[in-house]
Design an enzyme around this catalytic site. Structure first.
Site, PDB file in Angstrom:
ATOM      1  N   LYS A 117     -59.385  -2.182 -19.112  1.00 10.67           N
ATOM      2  CA  LYS A 117     -58.473  -3.335 -19.126  1.00 10.67           C
ATOM      3  C   LYS A 117     -57.097  -2.856 -19.545  1.00 10.67           C
ATOM      4  O   LYS A 117     -56.979  -1.850 -20.250  1.00 10.67           O
ATOM      5  CB  LYS A 117     -58.983  -4.399 -20.123  1.00 10.67           C
ATOM      6  CG  LYS A 117     -58.447  -5.790 -19.865  1.00 10.67           C
ATOM      7  CD  LYS A 117     -59.270  -6.538 -18.830  1.00 10.67           C
ATOM      8  CE  LYS A 117     -58.726  -7.917 -18.564  1.00 10.67           C
ATOM      9  NZ  LYS A 117     -59.679  -8.737 -17.780  1.00 10.67           N
TER      10      LYS A 117
HETATM   11  P1  NAD Z   1     -53.786 -17.432 -15.032  1.00 19.75           P
HETATM   12  O1  NAD Z   1     -52.595 -16.772 -15.605  1.00 19.75           O
HETATM   13  O2  NAD Z   1     -53.853 -17.622 -13.562  1.00 19.75           O
HETATM   14  O3  NAD Z   1     -54.030 -18.861 -15.721  1.00 19.75           O
HETATM   15  C1  NAD Z   1     -54.148 -19.002 -17.110  1.00 19.75           C
HETATM   16  C2  NAD Z   1     -54.202 -20.478 -17.430  1.00 19.75           C
HETATM   17  O4  NAD Z   1     -54.485 -20.631 -18.828  1.00 19.75           O
HETATM   18  C3  NAD Z   1     -52.896 -21.216 -17.173  1.00 19.75           C
HETATM   19  O5  NAD Z   1     -53.177 -22.504 -16.658  1.00 19.75           O
HETATM   20  C4  NAD Z   1     -52.291 -21.338 -18.569  1.00 19.75           C
HETATM   21  O6  NAD Z   1     -51.432 -22.456 -18.689  1.00 19.75           O
HETATM   22  C5  NAD Z   1     -53.543 -21.530 -19.387  1.00 19.75           C
HETATM   23  N1  NAD Z   1     -53.357 -21.227 -20.810  1.00 19.75           N
HETATM   24  C6  NAD Z   1     -52.701 -20.182 -21.364  1.00 19.75           C
HETATM   25  N2  NAD Z   1     -52.716 -20.283 -22.700  1.00 19.75           N
HETATM   26  C7  NAD Z   1     -53.382 -21.410 -22.991  1.00 19.75           C
HETATM   27  C8  NAD Z   1     -53.727 -22.071 -24.202  1.00 19.75           C
HETATM   28  N3  NAD Z   1     -53.380 -21.561 -25.383  1.00 19.75           N
HETATM   29  N4  NAD Z   1     -54.431 -23.241 -24.128  1.00 19.75           N
HETATM   30  C9  NAD Z   1     -54.778 -23.760 -22.930  1.00 19.75           C
HETATM   31  N5  NAD Z   1     -54.491 -23.180 -21.759  1.00 19.75           N
HETATM   32  C10 NAD Z   1     -53.792 -22.027 -21.789  1.00 19.75           C
HETATM   33  O7  NAD Z   1     -55.043 -16.560 -15.543  1.00 19.75           O
HETATM   34  P2  NAD Z   1     -56.486 -16.443 -14.887  1.00 19.75           P
HETATM   35  O8  NAD Z   1     -56.485 -15.254 -14.004  1.00 19.75           O
HETATM   36  O9  NAD Z   1     -56.913 -17.767 -14.385  1.00 19.75           O
HETATM   37  O10 NAD Z   1     -57.350 -16.037 -16.165  1.00 19.75           O
HETATM   38  C11 NAD Z   1     -57.901 -17.017 -17.059  1.00 19.75           C
HETATM   39  C12 NAD Z   1     -59.063 -16.412 -17.801  1.00 19.75           C
HETATM   40  O11 NAD Z   1     -60.035 -15.948 -16.857  1.00 19.75           O
HETATM   41  C13 NAD Z   1     -58.739 -15.203 -18.674  1.00 19.75           C
HETATM   42  O12 NAD Z   1     -59.605 -15.192 -19.786  1.00 19.75           O
HETATM   43  C14 NAD Z   1     -59.086 -14.020 -17.765  1.00 19.75           C
HETATM   44  O13 NAD Z   1     -59.362 -12.847 -18.487  1.00 19.75           O
HETATM   45  C15 NAD Z   1     -60.327 -14.588 -17.098  1.00 19.75           C
HETATM   46  N6  NAD Z   1     -60.686 -13.933 -15.837  1.00 19.75           N
HETATM   47  C16 NAD Z   1     -59.814 -13.867 -14.800  1.00 19.75           C
HETATM   48  C17 NAD Z   1     -60.221 -13.273 -13.617  1.00 19.75           C
HETATM   49  C18 NAD Z   1     -59.344 -13.240 -12.390  1.00 19.75           C
HETATM   50  O14 NAD Z   1     -59.830 -12.782 -11.336  1.00 19.75           O
HETATM   51  N7  NAD Z   1     -58.124 -13.707 -12.433  1.00 19.75           N
HETATM   52  C19 NAD Z   1     -61.497 -12.699 -13.506  1.00 19.75           C
HETATM   53  C20 NAD Z   1     -62.373 -12.801 -14.586  1.00 19.75           C
HETATM   54  C21 NAD Z   1     -61.951 -13.422 -15.755  1.00 19.75           C
END
Ligand code: NAD
Length: 428
Positions: A117
């Site tokens: 990561k």
């Molecule tokens: P993103 O940047 O697309 O979206 C993040 C979202 O979380 C946004 O809507 C933001 O406003 C919200 N957010 C941020 N801080 C916050 C808070 N304190 N309270 C409430 N909401 C909050 O990110 P993503 O890619 O959707 O990732 C989200 C989660 O999923 C993370 O934990 C990431 O590690 C995990 N994840 C992502 C992927 C991927 O393919 N993108 C894969 C596996 C896991």
């Protein structure tokens, strides 16, 4: 968290954060590892940590420095694999934990990767597009020595997207002297990205959500769903549940919480977020000022899809959902896990629930190597099959051993990683 863990010399006890949560999870699985427990210390020590200074020239001529990380937790089963996060709260502990969860996740769904990561401590919303590009390119150059299509393959995570991946791919390729599309996944389709990758994590959450609902006798049609985080993962998962007839009754992002008991119009909400960058100000529901009330919302399925350590001992007891689908990585602390277990809430852990993203990243990498691209139907069918099989195997083991789905997923995954470790043996 009750247990005090050995803290590496580069973290203080105060800084142990999400890494401490991960160590606690490893302690919980160790009694189930049989003779492989001899190797468990391997999982408690990241293989390689790179901390880099990322200086850029700002648009106003000043110089800014950001701290960046790339952690390769384990490469016993294959190259490192895991996203890159740009966020003002990124810490070494967080990146270590996220890299370790990638090791576990990749083994749980049996894709041939280790875990890695990366991240930069920065609020990307404070950067211009030019500054963002310069920061991404400098970071990529700094970690260039340890990444590569056969070494470690980054992907998008919080606040990074296809454009950021395109810059990373280009920077790495410029340093190599030839185009290396397989160095990152989550790229634009025009640069060797895969159909279905953008939706893959949210789709995977939806697929395992349907499996979990079937086990609990819950009909998705009419089920009430609450989603924290309306980005790549939460936004897509919400859309797929809504399309299947569920009611998305609450959404929270970094600014606002919106509720609507009869179900939000998810397509309209998505359009609002695309335009305004947040769910704040959306007219199709009621804004709730007290953010903590999100956890008390009356719902059947709760999807944390934002950041780590959101469901804690402070709010777990208030949760009314029957099923939690961990779209985010590490959203539930071990103490909260225990409370939810006692309440009979079914928690589908991150290492299964959000594994759809890395699964289609794996498809993308395979397609890049073979320069032969699959149809979206093929991608989605293969994704669905892998997610269902992984969920099914973990469900069966959890029943057999009378453990939570998280512990069962960790048993499956850690066994695979440590078997590889044992068979490879220690070098020299
Ligand atoms: P993103 O940047 O697309 O979206 C993040 C979202 O979380 C946004 O809507 C933001 O406003 C919200 N957010 C941020 N801080 C916050 C808070 N304190 N309270 C409430 N909401 C909050 O990110 P993503 O890619 O959707 O990732 C989200 C989660 O999923 C993370 O934990 C990431 O590690 C995990 N994840 C992502 C992927 C991927 O393919 N993108 C894969 C596996 C896991």
């Amino acid at each position: 968290m009750s247990t005090q863990h050995e803290v590496p010399s580069y973290l203080t006890q105060k800084e142990i954060g999400p890494w401490g949560v991960y160590l606690e999870q490893i302690d919980r699985v160790t009694p189930y590892l049989g003779t492989l427990a001899r190797w468990v210390e391997t999982l408690k020590r990241p293989k390689r940590i790179l901390v880099v200074d990322v200086p850029i020239e700002r648009d106003d001529g000043s110089i800014a420095h950001f701290e960046g990380y790339r952690v390769q937790h384990n490469t016993s089963r294959g190259p490192g694999k895991g996203g890159v996060r740009f966020h003002q709260d990124v810490t070494l502990s967080e990146v270590m934990a996220l890299s370790a969860w990638m090791t576990v996740k990749n083994a749980a769904v049996n894709v041939p990767y280790g875990g890695a990561k990366g991240g930069i401590r920065v609020d990307p919303k404070t950067l211009s597009i030019g500054e963002l590009q310069r920061m991404t390119r400098r970071y990529t150059s700094e970690i260039n020595i340890i990444i590569g299509p056969n070494k470690d393959i980054p992907a998008p995570d919080v606040n990074t997207n296809e454009q950021v991946m395109a810059w990373m791919m280009d920077t790495y390729s410029m340093n190599q002297g030839s185009t290396a599309s397989g160095v990152v996944t989550g790229k634009p389709i025009s640069l060797g990205g895969s159909l279905g990758r953008r939706e893959a994590t949210g789709r995977g959450v939806y697929v395992v959500g349907c499996e979990a609902a079937a086990k609990r006798g819950l009909d998705i049609k009419g089920a009430k769903v609450a989603v924290q985080g309306f980005g790549n993962v939460g936004g897509i998962a919400a859309r797929l549940f809504a399309e299947a007839g569920a009611k998305v009754v609450a959404v929270q992002d970094h600014i606002s919480t919106i509720v609507c008991d009869t179900g939000l119009d998810v397509a309209a909400l998505q359009a609002h977020v695309t335009q305004h960058g947040s769910v704040a100000g959306f007219g199709g529901g009621d804004a709730v000022n007290d953010r903590s009330r999100f956890w008390e919302v009356d719902c059947d399925i709760l999807i944390p899809a934002a950041l780590e350590q959101q469901i804690t001992e402070a709010n777990a007891d208030k949760i009314r959902a029957k099923i939690i689908l961990e779209g985010a990585n590490g959203p539930t602390t071990p103490g909260a896990d225990d409370i939810l277990h006692d309440k009979g809430v079914l928690v589908v852990p991150d290492v299964i629930a959000n594994a759809g993203g890395v699964t289609v990243s794996y498809f993308e990498w395979v397609q890049d190597f073979s320069s032969f691209f699959w149809t979206e139907d093929e991608i989605n069918q293969r994704l669905t099959r892998i997610m269902r099989e992984a969920f099914g195997a973990v469900w069966t083991l959890a029943q057999e051993k009378n453990v939570s789905l998280r512990t069962a997923a960790f048993i499956v995954a850690c066994t695979r990683v440590l078997q590889a470790r044992e068979m490879r043996g220690l070098y020299p």
